[in-house]
Scaffold this active site. Structure first.
Site, PDB file in Angstrom:
ATOM      1  N   GLU A  48      -4.808  -2.592 -12.262  1.00 19.07           N
ATOM      2  CA  GLU A  48      -5.264  -3.474 -11.174  1.00 19.07           C
ATOM      3  C   GLU A  48      -6.155  -4.601 -11.677  1.00 19.07           C
ATOM      4  OE1 GLU A  48      -7.433  -3.258  -6.776  1.00 19.07           O
ATOM      5  OE2 GLU A  48      -6.752  -1.432  -7.764  1.00 19.07           O
TER       6      GLU A  48
ATOM      7  N   LYS B 242      -3.367  -0.804  -3.174  1.00 21.52           N
ATOM      8  CA  LYS B 242      -3.720   0.179  -2.161  1.00 21.52           C
ATOM      9  C   LYS B 242      -2.436   0.751  -1.587  1.00 21.52           C
ATOM     10  CE  LYS B 242      -7.324   0.889  -1.250  1.00 21.52           C
ATOM     11  NZ  LYS B 242      -8.262   1.914  -1.776  1.00 21.52           N
TER      12      LYS B 242
END
Length: 409
Positions: free
Chosen positions: A213, A229
């Protein structure tokens, strides 16, 4: 504030590994020039301290500006970049939020900035061959699955009261080891999908990262963040479930909105845009949903302002961010340590910091890992506990020297 110079080897091997986001051209050719470290509880603003330390070496300045400024010139001993680590607790301190419970790996600093030059000396070397005599003991969690599930229920209660909209709940486990932990941390950094794979070391500690990420990437005044997410097993069924899940999509979009607002604080008016929404990416044996958000930096943006805007990352805190951090401090029994922070590279013309999910830390006696997930009103406590275990599984397997099990086994 504590500033220290280049270190020597004590307790753990030092100066070994490839820092996440380090340009590959620098592999095997860097020497440490200077180092800054800071711990929560010490005086000073960590954002300002990082800014002051790195800008004296002209690092990050061109990245933050849409107008190129003079660089360090052709001096062969000039700094070429710096590794930068900012813990979640340091990020919270930057914005005046609760920093949470004490770090279980207390020897690992909350801020580390290491400036490098391309000269002879003690270079940053590639990962060493596997060490002999490596032994990793059983993992000891800081809370039981039942306690984790209770924390999820309490988070849902807070959402029901309107205290928060979403919050990330993270667990921790540690294990004793013998032998050199650096090869184990290097294995972690080579996991499939590790966009920010690498190792950062210091005096008696080391951090290994396999994060996919992007917290923030900056080039020529263009700011980019890529929040993740939503998680499912990397099977055809898992991908279909992730694409179809209203709960995961709603949670994801909530964090996208939070990240848009974070960038807007340091962006030129009207420049924030969502370039890609809810794309499915693979990390090890998991599918994850990722979006890309970008903006143009506001005139005069400083590194301190950027760090305060994006740290700690919205996808591992919640919304509203400060309220979520207060809830995290009340729910989690130990601090996040090296997990859920920022780790990457700051060069003169490029900043690239990953979010330290899928991350482990070693102190002189134990390895530490962190894993969790985002909680919304629709969250099922048992499912959230299982998701955290699924995220930690490949990390633990890599550290032990085992191959992660394929999905469905």
């Amino acid at each position: 504030m504590m500033e220290i110079g280049p270190l020597v080897v004590e307790t753990l091997p030092y100066g070994v590994g490839t820092t996440p986001a380090m340009p590959s051209a620098y592999l095997d050719s860097l020497t440490e020039l200077d180092r800054f470290e800071w711990y929560v509880g010490q005086p000073g603003d960590p954002a300002e301290s990082i800014d002051r330390f790195l800008t004296q070496y002209q690092l990050g300045t061109n990245a933050l500006s849409r107008t190129t400024r003079p660089g360090p010139g052709s001096d062969p001993n000039a700094p070429v970049g710096a590794a930068l680590f900012v813990s979640a607790a340091a990020g919270a301190a930057m914005i005046g939020a609760p920093t949470g419970a004490p770090n279980p790996a207390a020897g690992v600093p909350d801020v580390v900035a290491v400036v490098y030059t391309r000269t002879t000396g003690h270079p940053v070397a590639p990962a060493p061959p596997p060490a002999t005599g490596w032994w990793l003991g059983p993992w000891q969690p800081s809370w039981t699955p039942a306690a984790h599930a209770t924390a999820v229920t309490r988070a849902r209660d807070a959402i029901g009261r309107g205290d928060i909209y979403q919050v990330n709940v993270v667990g921790h486990a540690s294990a004793r080891y013998t032998g050199d932990p650096i090869p184990a941390l290097a294995r972690l950094g080579r996991l499939p999908g590790a966009r920010y794979g690498g190792v950062l070391t210091g005096n008696g500690w080391a951090i290994g990262c396999a994060s996919p990420e992007t917290l923030v990437e900056v080039t020529g005044g263009r700011l980019v963040t890529r929040p993740i997410k939503g998680t499912r097993p990397a099977t055809a069924t898992g991908r279909a479930e992730l694409l179809a899940s209203a709960k995961e999509r709603a949670e994801h979009i909530m964090i996208v909105d939070l990240e848009r607002n974070d960038l807007a604080r340091v962006a030129a008016t009207g420049s924030v845009r969502v370039d890609e929404l809810y794309a499915i990416r693979r990390w090890c044996d998991l599918w994850q949903a990722e979006s890309t958000i970008s903006a143009h930096a506001a005139d005069g943006l400083r590194l301190a302002d950027l760090l305060r805007a994006v740290c700690p990352g919205g996808s591992v805190t919640g919304a509203p961010k400060v309220s979520a951090l207060a809830r995290i401090a009340a729910l989690e029994p130990v601090g996040r340590g090296a997990g859920m922070g920022a780790l990457g590279w700051v060069g003169p013309d490029h900043i690239d910091l990953g979010l330290t999910i899928r991350t482990a830390a070693a102190d002189g006696e134990r390895l530490h890992v962190w894993a969790g997930g985002g909680i919304t009103w629709d969250s099922d406590p048992d499912a959230e506990v299982a998701e955290a275990a699924a995220k930690a599984g490949p990390v633990r397997a890599a550290l032990a020297g085992n191959r992660p099990q394929p999905p469905g086994r």
